[in-house]
Design an enzyme around this catalytic site. Structure first.
Site, PDB file in Angstrom:
ATOM      1  CG  ASP A   1      -2.039   0.895   1.230  1.00 32.51           C
ATOM      2  OD1 ASP A   1      -2.203   1.614   0.237  1.00 32.51           O
ATOM      3  OD2 ASP A   1      -2.808   0.910   2.215  1.00 32.51           O
TER       4      ASP A   1
ATOM      5  CD  GLU B   1      -0.204   5.625  -3.628  1.00 31.03           C
ATOM      6  OE1 GLU B   1       0.332   5.829  -2.524  1.00 31.03           O
ATOM      7  OE2 GLU B   1      -1.004   4.704  -3.845  1.00 31.03           O
TER       8      GLU B   1
ATOM      9  CG  ASP C   1      -7.972   4.436   0.964  1.00 35.70           C
ATOM     10  OD1 ASP C   1      -7.809   3.200   0.804  1.00 35.70           O
ATOM     11  OD2 ASP C   1      -7.188   5.137   1.613  1.00 35.70           O
TER      12      ASP C   1
END
Ligand SMILES: *[C@@H]1O[C@H](CO)[C@@H](O)[C@H](O)[C@H]1NC(C)=O
Length: 979
Positions: A538, A541, A614
């Site tokens: 997760d 980015e 999300d």
């Protein structure tokens, strides 16, 4: 995941942290995008606009085999700046166009393609370029119907088919590669822009009008707009390298629809951002970002970026891949209903564009995945149901949740642990207070073939008692600040954190070694895990709570001296790649890894699964999730899903049930929830909701053979696992904008998940073809016609999902309810034979051990089922099974070594006793007189005649059920139904 409330717990998080869309730049807040759009505005306002870029005809240098050429390119506004152009055509007809500055002050980032591509593609030896007076051209293709033209002045690259323009690069003259310059040379007027008499302090205000040189002003504008520095919110980007952005227009003059460029929460058929009736005001943005509570209808960037775009019309599909790794904005327009334009504006990088000639969607998928790789074939268990939550808080919690699933007979394959398993968010290190026995707990989960997935995020807590951080520091492999020497420090879940630079080859072997489960002495390893533990990447980015746009400062330095801005969109893919390699390195021979990523780039499909981040528990998010998964699928990355239930919020039971209906038809199927939400595992639902969800999960499990077969096909051909209408019916115009119903692989299953509150009915579009579509649940047969498609309205009560079998398909299922998919390994099959309007059908089934790579050595079973009329006039049918692998010995495929295939391989032998327990034949025109195995033995069967509807336009199909024919799923056989 991101959470406002939990963040407050973290000390020293800047107070200015506001999780709003204001955290992210629009085009008008981004200097290079403003410049790109202003260029485009000047072009469209000026009738005499002409690209200043031209090819120096005298410089053309053909390669010795004449298959590629390089040439010098000049821009009339900067005569001293040199560019080079390289155009080549690959073996499969894909055209690559590269342009870079030559002998500049610095190098533009030119490595994006090297991370995305599998290999350096082979240049075609069949193509011969011809140099003419005005340009260079080449004609190729099996029918010599494709032509590429490179015009000299202005520079323009056109792909034509049968003389018709398909793709045109620099059609509107928006190509611009800003050359490197210094502040000083600009100030002295040496770069075209002259300084006004009274002089000027450039540092003070980058927006100031400079009295631009007439030679450049018409093209670059009159302002130095954010060339040297840029401030956004409280962050200043020092831009030490000055302007270096890249603008290019790529038009599709004969294609009225464009698709792709995920990730955006929008429709599949991309709405316009330019032109009089622009649907959105802001261009589509690709800049991997952790966008808190993202909008369900927007062009803002999200977690991943695939700069790959399809252009489609009824007679042609083409595509382009723009290999750029920096922040990119894309404007889309439709000057007419039958044409499309795109304008790509990137912060940095070279021009490196791949043009895919198609001409069908299937060709485009083959061409794109030959370049960037097909999706990896997942482990079979990974297609089961995944149960996640932030967080299952202890070993006991995990065991209890598992027990409750079993007590309620609800199938599940995977339990997930989010960040709270770790001590102070030092990933790998267990919080022993709550997880005193991690390996025993994981083994309890693995007892009936289930798996555990544990999160490992990229931010490393900066403390020397964390061996992972300590080793990374010692190895000198952390991302550096703008000075290029100091390790960068930012804030994330673990507080003060550092990030490994996965562009540094020195990090690769080290990262792979961390996941080893046996002790390695001095070298740290993850002994508190098992070789079957899946990994969740997760926040890659990367997400950085106190960084600009919640990410890394653009001036940070990576291996090779590149700035973070150059490779930002590629960063997350490398972490995913290395983690997936690390998971494989745990055993010898390796097992298929399971690694989920949030951030991705072109090529990420080779490394595992992704999800749409999300999302919110709203109907809009549920609906757009379906479209986002389709967009990912047509961009080469099939293993995709959205969090079932929505990450934020507490979905009411109706919403949760509908969301499971979406989930069971997603390639990746996981329920997940925020730490502030109420528990919502399916066993907590009341009746009738619980029973409906159980049935839905059982349907997913029954259809695992269909999903697995679709994944195999994707891993070989690049065809997506879920397919929108334009892919399956490329000529049916009515289907080009459909994105709320789709087909599952090549199976013939058409589904429309219900995503509307209070729905009791749905309309479904049946494609324009002369065909029958059977309702999966009640065998009602709908007729569609070839002249135009047909809209039907069907019942869609809460327990119902509109699901159809296209006539002409055979669907293999396994219908015994089990608690996990590995328990189904020896279960018998049901075959649903849905006869077409002409009385035939076919289907495929692919099986292998589901967890190793032995299928690459020919250890698999690949069957074809067919139903045909025994004679032309017969009302009966012959149903047969044959070995499909043996039929296709010459099929050259990457992942399945058919040359070594032997139909009696060890895997096939191992499942030799797995039977076909039932065959259901839909749509026989008459009652059979006998049903026999070809050798003559009569079988047990029942027949229910069809009932025509009053309007004779449909009706319930006849159903023949053949019971326990005692046939092996691996065997060749045929059944004769005589009528
Ligand atoms: C990523 O994956 C490919 C295999 O698809 C491999 O060849 C490559 O070296 C990997 N490493 C990095 C750092 O991208």
């Amino acid at each position: 995941m991101r959470a406002f409330r939990s963040l407050l717990v973290l000390a020293a998080v800047p107070a200015a942290l506001a999780f709003k869309s204001q955290d992210f730049k629009t085009c008008s807040q981004s200097g290079f995008c403003r410049r790109g759009r202003a260029l485009s505005a000047r072009a469209s306002e000026s009738p005499s606009w002409r690209s200043p870029y031209s090819v120096d005809a005298s410089s053309i240098a053909l390669s010795s085999d004449q298959a590629s050429f390089i040439a010098a390119v000049k821009s009339s506004i900067y005569p001293d700046v040199k560019f080079s152009l390289d155009v080549r055509i690959h073996d499969d007809g894909v055209v690559r166009v590269r342009m870079d500055e030559v002998d500049g002050l610095r190098k533009h980032y030119d490595e994006a393609a090297s991370w995305a591509l599998l290999d350096e593609p082979k240049v075609s030896q069949q193509v011969q370029w011809k140099v003419g007076k005005d340009g260079v051209s080449a004609v190729y293709g099996a029918k010599k119907d494709v032509e590429v033209k490179v015009a000299f002045e202005p520079l323009k690259v056109t792909l034509l088919r049968n003389g018709k323009e398909q793709v045109v690069l620099n059609n509107r003259g928006l190509l611009h590669m800003e050359h490197f310059r210094t502040k000083e040379s600009v100030a002295k007027g040496k770069e075209g822009i002259a300084v006004p008499e009274e002089g000027l302090d450039i540092d003070d205000d980058a927006q100031v009008v400079l009295g631009a040189h007439p030679r450049t002003a018409w093209f670059e504008g009159e302002q130095e707009d954010s060339w040297w520095e840029e401030t956004f919110n409280s962050f200043t980007d020092p831009k030490p390298r000055g302007p270096e952005s890249l603008s290019v227009d790529i038009d599709f003059p004969n294609h009225g629809h464009v698709y792709g460029i995920p990730q955006h929460a929008t429709r599949l058929d991309l709405p316009t951002t330019t032109g009089e009736n622009a649907h959105y005001s802001d261009p589509y943005r690709l800049y991997n970002a952790d966008v808190f509570e993202y909008l369900a209808d927007s062009t803002t960037s999200l977690y991943g970026s695939i700069p790959f775009m399809h252009a489609h019309s009824a007679d042609s599909t083409v595509a382009i891949f723009n290999a750029v790794g920096s922040d990119t904005f894309i404007d889309i327009g439709h000057p007419t209903a039958k044409s499309s334009t795109s304008h790509w504006i990137s912060e940095t990088g070279i021009l490196d564009v791949f043009i895919f000639p198609g001409p069908t969607p299937a060709d485009v998928f083959a061409q794109y995945t030959r370049l960037t790789g097909t999706p990896a074939l997942p482990a079979h268990w990974a297609l089961g149901y995944h149960q996640c939550r932030w967080n299952y808080v202890s070993s006991d919690d995990v065991r209890t949740v598992q027990k409750r699933f079993d007590e309620e007979d609800i199938p599940v394959d995977v339990f997930w642990l989010d960040i709270e398993y770790s001590e102070e968010h030092k990933y790998f290190i267990w919080d022993r207070k709550h997880f005193p026995d991690p390996v025993d707990m994981i083994k309890d989960v693995e007892a009936i073939g289930r798996h555990m997935v544990v999160i490992v995020d990229p931010h490393l807590k900066r403390t020397n008692d964390y061996p992972v951080y300590k080793q990374a520091t010692e190895l000198g492999i952390l991302v550096k600040k703008g000075d290029g020497t100091t390790d960068y420090e930012g804030w994330c879940w673990s507080g003060s954190s550092a990030w490994v630079d996965f562009f540094n080859p020195g990090s690769w072997d080290w990262w792979k070694s961390l996941f080893k489960t046996e002790s390695q002495g001095e070298q740290w390893s993850w002994v508190d895990s098992t070789v079957d533990t899946g990994i969740w990447n997760d926040m890659n980015e990367p997400s950085i709570f106190n960084g600009p746009e919640i990410s890394m400062p653009r001036e940070n330095i990576h291996y090779g001296g590149w700035e973070h801005r150059d490779l930002h969109n590629i960063n997350g893919m490398l972490f995913h790649n290395l983690t997936s390699q690390a998971a494989m390195a745990r055993t010898d021979p390796p097992k298929r890894p399971f690694v989920l990523t949030r951030s991705f780039y072109a090529g990420s499909q080779r490394f595992g699964a992704m999800w749409t981040g999300d999302n919110l528990g709203t109907w809009e998010h549920m609906a757009v999730g379906v479209k986002m998964v389709l967009a990912n699928n047509i961009a080469g990355f099939s293993f995709a899903g959205s969090d079932v239930g929505g990450f934020f919020g507490n979905p009411e039971p109706e919403m949760l049930v509908r969301w499971y209906g979406v989930g069971i038809f997603s390639p990746f199927f996981r329920a997940h929830a925020h730490i502030d939400t109420k528990r919502r595992e399916p066993f907590l639902l009341d009746e009738p909701y619980k029973g409906i969800v159980r049935d839905m999960l059982r349907l997913r499990y029954a259809m695992l053979p269909v999903w697995y077969t679709a994944f195999r096909e994707a891993s070989v051909t690049g065809l997506p696992v879920v397919r929108p209408h334009f892919v399956v019916f490329p000529q049916d115009e009515n289907g080009f904008s459909l994105d709320d119903q789709f087909f599952v692989g090549g199976s013939g299953l058409l589904v429309k998940p219900v995503t509307r509150k209070g729905a009791t009915e749905e309309t479904v579009y049946l494609p324009a073809e002369d065909q029958v579509y059977y309702d999966y649940f009640n065998d009602y047969a709908y007729r569609s016609t070839s002249s135009k498609g047909k809209e039907i309205t069907v019942s869609a009560e809460l327990h119902q999902i509109p699901l159809f079998i296209r006539g002409g398909s055979i669907i293999p299922t396994r219908e015994r309810p089990r608690r996990s998919s590995p328990l189904m390994k020896r279960d018998p099959f049901t075959l649903r034979v849905a006869l077409s309007s002409d009385g035939s059908a076919r289907g495929e089934l692919y099986l292998d051990d589901g967890e190793t790579f032995s299928h690459q050595q020919g250890q698999f079973v690949w069957r074809e089922f067919a139903a045909e009329k025994p004679t032309k006039k017969s009302k009966g049918v012959r149903i047969s099974s044959r070995d499909l692998a043996a039929q296709k010995p010459a099929e050259a495929v990457d992942h399945v070594a058919l040359t070594t295939y032997d139909s009696s391989n060890a895997f096939a032998k191992d499942i030799a006793d797995v039977r076909v327990e039932k065959i259901v034949v839909l749509g026989l025109p008459a009652k059979p007189s006998s049903v026999t195995i070809e050798s003559g033995k009569e079988l047990r069967w029942t027949y229910t005649p069809g009932v025509a509807s009053s309007d004779k336009k449909g009706g319930t199909a006849s159903v023949l059920v053949i019971r326990d024919p005692k046939l092996a799923i691996t065997g060749d056989w045929s059944i004769l139904v005589q009528a």
